[in-house]
Write a protein that holds these residues in place. Structure first.
Motif, PDB file in Angstrom:
ATOM      1  N   SER A  66       0.867  -1.184   0.000  1.00  0.00           N
ATOM      2  CA  SER A  66       0.000   0.000   0.000  1.00  0.00           C
ATOM      3  C   SER A  66       0.906   1.237   0.000  1.00  0.00           C
ATOM      4  N   VAL A  67       0.313   2.378  -0.354  1.00  0.00           N
ATOM      5  CA  VAL A  67       1.137   3.579  -0.560  1.00  0.00           C
ATOM      6  C   VAL A  67       0.533   4.762   0.193  1.00  0.00           C
ATOM      7  N   ARG A  68       1.406   5.596   0.735  1.00  0.00           N
ATOM      8  CA  ARG A  68       0.958   6.857   1.333  1.00  0.00           C
ATOM      9  C   ARG A  68       1.841   7.980   0.789  1.00  0.00           C
ATOM     10  N   SER A  69       1.171   9.027   0.299  1.00  0.00           N
ATOM     11  CA  SER A  69       1.937  10.207  -0.141  1.00  0.00           C
ATOM     12  C   SER A  69       1.742  11.314   0.886  1.00  0.00           C
ATOM     13  N   GLY A  70       0.578  12.006   0.820  1.00  0.00           N
ATOM     14  CA  GLY A  70       0.319  13.084   1.786  1.00  0.00           C
ATOM     15  C   GLY A  70      -0.513  12.626   2.983  1.00  0.00           C
ATOM     16  N   GLY A  71      -1.076  11.429   2.932  1.00  0.00           N
ATOM     17  CA  GLY A  71      -1.855  10.905   4.067  1.00  0.00           C
ATOM     18  C   GLY A  71      -3.239  11.523   4.202  1.00  0.00           C
ATOM     19  N   HIS A  72      -3.735  12.200   3.155  1.00  0.00           N
ATOM     20  CA  HIS A  72      -5.006  12.921   3.290  1.00  0.00           C
ATOM     21  C   HIS A  72      -6.219  12.174   2.761  1.00  0.00           C
ATOM     22  N   SER A  73      -6.059  10.936   2.361  1.00  0.00           N
ATOM     23  CA  SER A  73      -7.257  10.191   1.977  1.00  0.00           C
ATOM     24  C   SER A  73      -8.182  10.144   3.202  1.00  0.00           C
ATOM     25  N   GLY A 128      -4.479  21.144  -4.907  1.00  0.00           N
ATOM     26  CA  GLY A 128      -5.607  21.017  -3.984  1.00  0.00           C
ATOM     27  C   GLY A 128      -5.776  22.256  -3.110  1.00  0.00           C
ATOM     28  N   HIS A 129      -7.008  22.425  -2.632  1.00  0.00           N
ATOM     29  CA  HIS A 129      -7.308  23.613  -1.836  1.00  0.00           C
ATOM     30  C   HIS A 129      -6.700  23.543  -0.441  1.00  0.00           C
ATOM     31  N   CYS A 130      -6.634  22.335   0.098  1.00  0.00           N
ATOM     32  CA  CYS A 130      -6.057  22.201   1.432  1.00  0.00           C
ATOM     33  C   CYS A 130      -4.535  22.190   1.276  1.00  0.00           C
ATOM     34  N   VAL A 133      -2.516  18.546   1.390  1.00  0.00           N
ATOM     35  CA  VAL A 133      -2.827  17.371   0.568  1.00  0.00           C
ATOM     36  C   VAL A 133      -1.587  17.057  -0.278  1.00  0.00           C
ATOM     37  N   GLY A 134      -1.239  15.766  -0.396  1.00  0.00           N
ATOM     38  CA  GLY A 134      -0.096  15.374  -1.221  1.00  0.00           C
ATOM     39  C   GLY A 134      -0.496  15.325  -2.688  1.00  0.00           C
ATOM     40  N   VAL A 135       0.444  15.653  -3.588  1.00  0.00           N
ATOM     41  CA  VAL A 135       0.073  15.594  -5.005  1.00  0.00           C
ATOM     42  C   VAL A 135      -0.195  14.149  -5.439  1.00  0.00           C
ATOM     43  N   LEU A 140      -3.704  11.464  -8.838  1.00  0.00           N
ATOM     44  CA  LEU A 140      -4.213  10.160  -9.298  1.00  0.00           C
ATOM     45  C   LEU A 140      -5.733  10.178  -9.452  1.00  0.00           C
ATOM     46  N   GLN A 141      -6.399  10.943  -8.614  1.00  0.00           N
ATOM     47  CA  GLN A 141      -7.865  10.996  -8.668  1.00  0.00           C
ATOM     48  C   GLN A 141      -8.381  11.955  -9.725  1.00  0.00           C
ATOM     49  N   GLY A 142      -7.511  12.806 -10.229  1.00  0.00           N
ATOM     50  CA  GLY A 142      -7.924  13.825 -11.191  1.00  0.00           C
ATOM     51  C   GLY A 142      -7.488  15.186 -10.708  1.00  0.00           C
ATOM     52  N   GLY A 143      -7.833  15.480  -9.436  1.00  0.00           N
ATOM     53  CA  GLY A 143      -7.375  16.726  -8.843  1.00  0.00           C
ATOM     54  C   GLY A 143      -8.263  17.917  -9.151  1.00  0.00           C
ATOM     55  N   MET A 144      -9.153  18.214  -8.202  1.00  0.00           N
ATOM     56  CA  MET A 144     -10.005  19.391  -8.313  1.00  0.00           C
ATOM     57  C   MET A 144      -9.239  20.540  -7.680  1.00  0.00           C
ATOM     58  N   GLY A 145      -8.410  21.179  -8.471  1.00  0.00           N
ATOM     59  CA  GLY A 145      -7.546  22.226  -7.925  1.00  0.00           C
ATOM     60  C   GLY A 145      -8.196  23.596  -8.019  1.00  0.00           C
ATOM     61  N   VAL A 195       3.504   2.079  -8.011  1.00  0.00           N
ATOM     62  CA  VAL A 195       3.807   3.132  -7.036  1.00  0.00           C
ATOM     63  C   VAL A 195       4.483   4.272  -7.789  1.00  0.00           C
ATOM     64  N   ILE A 196       3.818   5.396  -7.848  1.00  0.00           N
ATOM     65  CA  ILE A 196       4.391   6.540  -8.570  1.00  0.00           C
ATOM     66  C   ILE A 196       5.490   7.172  -7.715  1.00  0.00           C
ATOM     67  N   THR A 197       6.627   7.436  -8.352  1.00  0.00           N
ATOM     68  CA  THR A 197       7.738   8.046  -7.612  1.00  0.00           C
ATOM     69  C   THR A 197       7.979   9.494  -8.040  1.00  0.00           C
ATOM     70  N   ALA A 407     -19.645   9.956  -8.920  1.00  0.00           N
ATOM     71  CA  ALA A 407     -18.942  10.631  -7.827  1.00  0.00           C
ATOM     72  C   ALA A 407     -17.459  10.777  -8.147  1.00  0.00           C
ATOM     73  N   TYR A 408     -16.814  11.642  -7.371  1.00  0.00           N
ATOM     74  CA  TYR A 408     -15.369  11.902  -7.483  1.00  0.00           C
ATOM     75  C   TYR A 408     -14.644  11.002  -6.492  1.00  0.00           C
ATOM     76  N   LEU A 409     -13.592  10.339  -6.955  1.00  0.00           N
ATOM     77  CA  LEU A 409     -12.856   9.424  -6.076  1.00  0.00           C
ATOM     78  C   LEU A 409     -12.321  10.128  -4.829  1.00  0.00           C
TER      79      LEU A 409
HETATM   80  C1  LIG Z   1      -8.499  18.580   4.175  1.00  0.00           C
HETATM   81  C2  LIG Z   1      -8.614  17.995   2.793  1.00  0.00           C
HETATM   82  C3  LIG Z   1      -8.818  18.842   1.709  1.00  0.00           C
HETATM   83  C4  LIG Z   1      -8.916  18.310   0.406  1.00  0.00           C
HETATM   84  N1  LIG Z   1      -9.072  19.162  -0.656  1.00  0.00           N
HETATM   85  C5  LIG Z   1      -9.119  18.659  -1.906  1.00  0.00           C
HETATM   86  C6  LIG Z   1      -9.227  19.513  -3.055  1.00  0.00           C
HETATM   87  O1  LIG Z   1      -9.240  20.722  -2.953  1.00  0.00           O
HETATM   88  N2  LIG Z   1      -9.320  18.941  -4.267  1.00  0.00           N
HETATM   89  C7  LIG Z   1      -9.285  17.584  -4.444  1.00  0.00           C
HETATM   90  O2  LIG Z   1      -9.346  17.110  -5.577  1.00  0.00           O
HETATM   91  N3  LIG Z   1      -9.177  16.758  -3.386  1.00  0.00           N
HETATM   92  C8  LIG Z   1      -9.097  17.257  -2.133  1.00  0.00           C
HETATM   93  N4  LIG Z   1      -8.998  16.409  -1.063  1.00  0.00           N
HETATM   94  C9  LIG Z   1      -9.026  14.977  -1.310  1.00  0.00           C
HETATM   95  C10 LIG Z   1      -7.599  14.505  -1.570  1.00  0.00           C
HETATM   96  O3  LIG Z   1      -7.180  14.894  -2.859  1.00  0.00           O
HETATM   97  C11 LIG Z   1      -7.531  12.996  -1.494  1.00  0.00           C
HETATM   98  O4  LIG Z   1      -7.866  12.601  -0.202  1.00  0.00           O
HETATM   99  C12 LIG Z   1      -6.147  12.463  -1.859  1.00  0.00           C
HETATM  100  O5  LIG Z   1      -6.171  11.052  -1.829  1.00  0.00           O
HETATM  101  C13 LIG Z   1      -5.093  12.921  -0.926  1.00  0.00           C
HETATM  102  O6  LIG Z   1      -3.834  12.628  -1.443  1.00  0.00           O
HETATM  103  P1  LIG Z   1      -2.666  12.221  -0.432  1.00  0.00           P
HETATM  104  O7  LIG Z   1      -1.498  11.855  -1.244  1.00  0.00           O
HETATM  105  O8  LIG Z   1      -2.524  13.301   0.593  1.00  0.00           O
HETATM  106  O9  LIG Z   1      -3.343  10.972   0.264  1.00  0.00           O
HETATM  107  P2  LIG Z   1      -2.811   9.480   0.655  1.00  0.00           P
HETATM  108  O10 LIG Z   1      -3.730   9.068   1.755  1.00  0.00           O
HETATM  109  O11 LIG Z   1      -1.358   9.540   0.934  1.00  0.00           O
HETATM  110  O12 LIG Z   1      -3.060   8.682  -0.643  1.00  0.00           O
HETATM  111  C14 LIG Z   1      -4.338   8.184  -0.969  1.00  0.00           C
HETATM  112  C15 LIG Z   1      -4.196   6.933  -1.799  1.00  0.00           C
HETATM  113  O13 LIG Z   1      -3.792   7.275  -3.134  1.00  0.00           O
HETATM  114  C16 LIG Z   1      -2.923   6.280  -3.633  1.00  0.00           C
HETATM  115  N5  LIG Z   1      -1.589   6.862  -3.809  1.00  0.00           N
HETATM  116  C17 LIG Z   1      -1.107   7.981  -3.232  1.00  0.00           C
HETATM  117  N6  LIG Z   1       0.142   8.208  -3.643  1.00  0.00           N
HETATM  118  C18 LIG Z   1       0.454   7.230  -4.495  1.00  0.00           C
HETATM  119  C19 LIG Z   1       1.614   6.925  -5.257  1.00  0.00           C
HETATM  120  N7  LIG Z   1       2.708   7.671  -5.193  1.00  0.00           N
HETATM  121  N8  LIG Z   1       1.599   5.824  -6.060  1.00  0.00           N
HETATM  122  C20 LIG Z   1       0.499   5.043  -6.131  1.00  0.00           C
HETATM  123  N9  LIG Z   1      -0.614   5.271  -5.415  1.00  0.00           N
HETATM  124  C21 LIG Z   1      -0.642   6.359  -4.613  1.00  0.00           C
HETATM  125  C22 LIG Z   1      -2.845   5.192  -2.600  1.00  0.00           C
HETATM  126  O14 LIG Z   1      -3.854   4.243  -2.856  1.00  0.00           O
HETATM  127  C23 LIG Z   1      -3.141   5.964  -1.331  1.00  0.00           C
HETATM  128  O15 LIG Z   1      -3.581   5.142  -0.278  1.00  0.00           O
HETATM  129  C24 LIG Z   1      -8.862  16.911   0.230  1.00  0.00           C
HETATM  130  C25 LIG Z   1      -8.671  16.063   1.323  1.00  0.00           C
HETATM  131  C26 LIG Z   1      -8.524  16.610   2.591  1.00  0.00           C
HETATM  132  C27 LIG Z   1      -8.307  15.690   3.760  1.00  0.00           C
END
Ligand SMILES: Cc1cc2nc3c(=O)[nH]c(=O)nc-3n(C[C@H](O)[C@H](O)[C@H](O)COP(=O)(O)OP(=O)(O)OC[C@H]3O[C@@H](n4cnc5c(N)ncnc54)[C@H](O)[C@@H]3O)c2cc1C
Length: 466
Positions: A66-73, A128-130, A133-135, A140-145, A195-197, A407-409
């Motif tokens: 499993s993968v974590r980038s910004g931890g904001h899922s 992302g607005h927050c 949030v990790g890129v 990967l989801q599309g990104g509503m920026g 896993v995207i690097t 819906a949006y992922l």
């Molecule tokens: C406070 C808050 C505000 C937000 N605002 C926005 C917004 O403005 N627009 C928007 O579109 N979304 C927004 N989001 C949603 C956010 O984009 C998603 O939750 C996104 O998954 C967060 O990315 P992350 O890398 O931080 O999360 P993570 O929890 O690190 O990653 C989520 C999942 O994505 C996959 N993944 C991540 N990185 C990789 C990788 N390198 N390679 C392969 N798989 C990977 C994995 O399955 C991972 O478990 C927001 C979320 C929060 C909590």
């Protein structure tokens, strides 16, 4: 801590120092509603080669990755039972090519860090607005920026990726090489089979004049305010983002109970231009507001502060969303959500997506959108409120979802609700690509009930149709 079997920075579940494992397991998960899922080990990678090595370790261990980038899922998709969790938080890479207006970033790079660097060169990425949030997950989801309704999806600015595949090989992917994976990387979300690097991104010029106009209406004026903003949005100025927020009114508005806030944020390089962009809102908004704040000077840094305030750390969250059909009575569909939030910190939004929602998307996995993005962000503090707040989200969405195209992922949880995320043909191609690149289900993929979806992926159907 470094394990005996490998030189990787790894913390095993069997580690006798329980706190270390718990820190590595969930310390970087934004949602304080921690999952009861336990990876076999966490690799806190600092380099790309460690990501390769971690995938190969999982192959030897015969377990998933499993993968974590910004931890904001919201649903903590990175935390999976018995997997090797590759946490990319300590792997940091930012390489700017100013001439080409392009940047190469590691996936844990946050919007704030990315724009912190870009702003010193007069550049910007509409992430992302927050701020935190990790890129990785976001793109990967599309990104509503920022200003997605006009500037398009953030993933449209991805020109290439590097990714470690399920066999532990590092691949460069773009429209020429490994183009299937590049196609999937723009919209597969957590089902991406690798896993995207690195992300290779196009950036845009920054804006020096950011102005904000805000109109607060008592909830009794909900219909009037929403009818107007929905009508005004598609043809509004093209550098202006528009959102309506439903929440308990801040005290300075003088409103008791819930309010509707209409928020217009414009990005320009000239103050007069910014003011004239906002003029149709400043003069055209319907009467009945309790407070208006027009042409407020702002900046990306200010906006990040506001977003961080609305989504505080250390809180419990449950998010849900729907693309409401273009021909629905949109204010009626959202009215319950706007008027009954279960906690003073909870809020919901209508986020204008037109005119971009009306143009054909590039060929990529992301393929569902409508003019009306609706999302619930339920925020609370105490575990004792979990059931009440989560039930409110489910009950509210149950009424909305039949009026939706899907819906949006990014704001979804497949353990709670199953719906449509892609156009049918895109979903089929995506699931084929996943099977081709990861036939054994090495990468965890979509977290559904009991984490059972594996190689099969998601059904991509509204649950009431099943
Ligand atoms: C406070 C808050 C505000 C937000 N605002 C926005 C917004 O403005 N627009 C928007 O579109 N979304 C927004 N989001 C949603 C956010 O984009 C998603 O939750 C996104 O998954 C967060 O990315 P992350 O890398 O931080 O999360 P993570 O929890 O690190 O990653 C989520 C999942 O994505 C996959 N993944 C991540 N990185 C990789 C990788 N390198 N390679 C392969 N798989 C990977 C994995 O399955 C991972 O478990 C927001 C979320 C929060 C909590």
């Amino acid at each position: 801590m470094v394990s005996i079997e490998t030189s990787l920075p790894i913390v095993w579940r069997s580690n006798p120092h329980g706190n270390e494992y718990e820190r590595a397991r969930v310390g970087r998960v934004f949602n304080a509603r921690r999952p009861k899922r336990f990876p076999r080990a966490v690799v806190e990678a600092t380099t790309e080669s460690q990501v390769v090595e971690a995938v190969r370790l999982a192959i030897r261990e015969k377990c998933r990755v499993s993968v974590r980038s910004g931890g904001h899922s919201w649903a903590a998709w990175s935390v999976r039972d018995d997997a090797i969790l590759i946490d990319l938080g300590r792997y940091q890479h930012l390489e700017l090519d100013e001439g080409k207006k392009a940047i190469i970033v590691s996936p844990s790079t946050t919007g704030r860090v990315l724009n912190g660097l870009l702003s010193t060169r007069g550049l910007m990425f509409a992430g992302g607005h927050c701020p935190d949030v990790g890129v990785g997950g976001f793109l990967l989801q599309g990104g509503m920026g920022w200003n997605c309704k006009n500037w398009g999806w953030a993933c449209e600015q991805v020109v290439a990726i590097d990714a470690v595949d399920a066999w532990g090989e590092l691949l460069h992917c773009d429209t020429e090489q490994n183009s299937d994976l590049f196609w999937a990387a723009r919209g597969a979300g957590p089902g991406f089979p690798g896993v995207i690097t690195k992300f290779y991104l196009r950036v845009r010029p920054a804006y020096t004049n950011v102005l904000n106009s805000l109109f607060f209406y008592p909830i009794s004026e909900y219909r009037r305010a929403m009818d107007w903003v929905i009508k005004a949005s598609p043809t509004f100025d093209e550098d202006t983002e528009i959102v309506a927020i439903g929440a308990v009114a801040p005290p300075e508005t003088g409103i008791s109970g819930h309010c509707v806030l209409l928020n217009f944020l414009t990005f320009k390089n000239d103050e007069e231009e910014a003011k004239s962009a906002l003029l149709p809102a400043n003069t055209g908004r319907p009467q009945g507001f309790a407070l208006e704040l027009t042409n407020q000077p702002s900046s990306l840094a200010d906006q990040y502060r506001i977003q961080a305030g609305a989504n505080p750390e250390g809180h419990r969250y449950c998010a849900e969303n729907a693309y409401i059909k273009n021909d629905a009575d949109v204010p009626a569909v959202m009215e319950d959500a706007f008027t009954t939030a279960p906690h003073p910190k909870a809020f919901c939004i209508w986020y204008a997506m037109a005119p971009c929602s009306r143009r054909p998307l590039p060929d990529m996995a992301l393929s569902t959108q409508s003019d009306h993005y609706f999302a619930l962000y339920t925020v609370w503090e105490h575990e004792s409120d979990d059931e009440r707040c989560q039930s409110w989200v489910s009950n509210t969405m149950r009424k909305v979802e039949r009026h939706s195209d899907g819906a949006y992922l990014g704001d979804s949880d497949f353990q709670v609700r199953r719906t449509r995320f892609w156009a049918d043909a895109n979903a089929e191609r995506l699931m084929d690509i996943r099977r081709k690149y990861d036939p054994e289900g090495r990468i965890c993929g979509y977290l559904d009930i009991d984490d059972a979806s594996g190689v099969k992926g998601l059904e991509n159907r509204h649950e009431w149709m099943q």
